[in-house]
Write an enzyme that holds these catalytic residues in place. Structure first.
Site: not given
Ligand code: PNS
Length: 164
Positions: A17, A41, A90, A127
């Site tokens: 990150h 998650k 990645r 992670s």
């Molecule tokens: O590190 P991750 O878990 O791959 O990140 C995913 C994340 C947290 C960026 C995504 O789930 C997110 O944006 N969550 C916030 C709620 C939202 O906007 N959901 C629609 C995403 S298209």
């Protein structure tokens, strides 16, 4: 002034990150590390701990701040006056996972997602793998910024606290 939002679960923040944050700072004046919840998650670390660890990890970097995302990412981006979303790739699996999110965020608000290719030397760091190694009492010190490993072991109730 270009503002880039770098969203993720950061459960926990890793050296991968940080690599993305540094690369994003080359083209953005400000990078906002945006700690959000991923509906798919359950996190190991609380939002408070994820914020604290990320803030500690970026404190030496100028033009970088860490915020929580209370709801939709696009609403956060609008409120932050962000120009773009930045994500690290990645490999192909990341691309497959990121593509629908980038399209959805653009559908919702028109915001573009810019992908940066991370340092290949860090491509094994995720992670989820960090948590798995720690859960099995493995050494995660080299995978995360200083101060993160003890917090992860503590959250797991592990007897291990740092490198042995
Ligand atoms: O590190 P991750 O878990 O791959 O990140 C995913 C994340 C947290 C960026 C995504 O789930 C997110 O944006 N969550 C916030 C709620 C939202 O906007 N959901 C629609 C995403 S298209």
């Amino acid at each position: 002034m270009t503002i880039a939002v770098f969203p993720g679960s950061f459960d926990p923040i890793t050296r991968g990150h940080l690599d993305v944050v540094r690369r994003a700072r080359r083209f953005a004046d400000e990078v906002v590390v945006a700690i959000a919840n991923n509906a798919g998650k359950a996190t190991l670390l609380s939002i408070e701990t994820r914020l604290e660890l990320a803030r500690e990890a970026v404190q030496h970097l100028s033009g970088v701040r860490v915020e929580a995302v209370p709801g939709l990412l696009v609403e956060f981006c609008r409120a932050a006056d962000a120009d773009l979303i930045v994500k690290g790739l990645r490999g192909g699996a990341d691309y497959d996972a990121e593509m629908p999110m980038a399209l959805m965020n653009r559908h919702l608000s028109g915001i573009e997602t810019v992908f940066v290719i991370g340092d290949p030397a860090l491509a094994h760091i995720a992670s989820s793998l960090v948590r798995d190694v720690a859960r099995n009492s493995g050494d995660i010190e080299d995978l995360v910024p200083p101060g993160v490993a003890p917090a992860v072991y503590r959250a797991l109730g592990s007897a291990r606290t740092t490198r042995e």
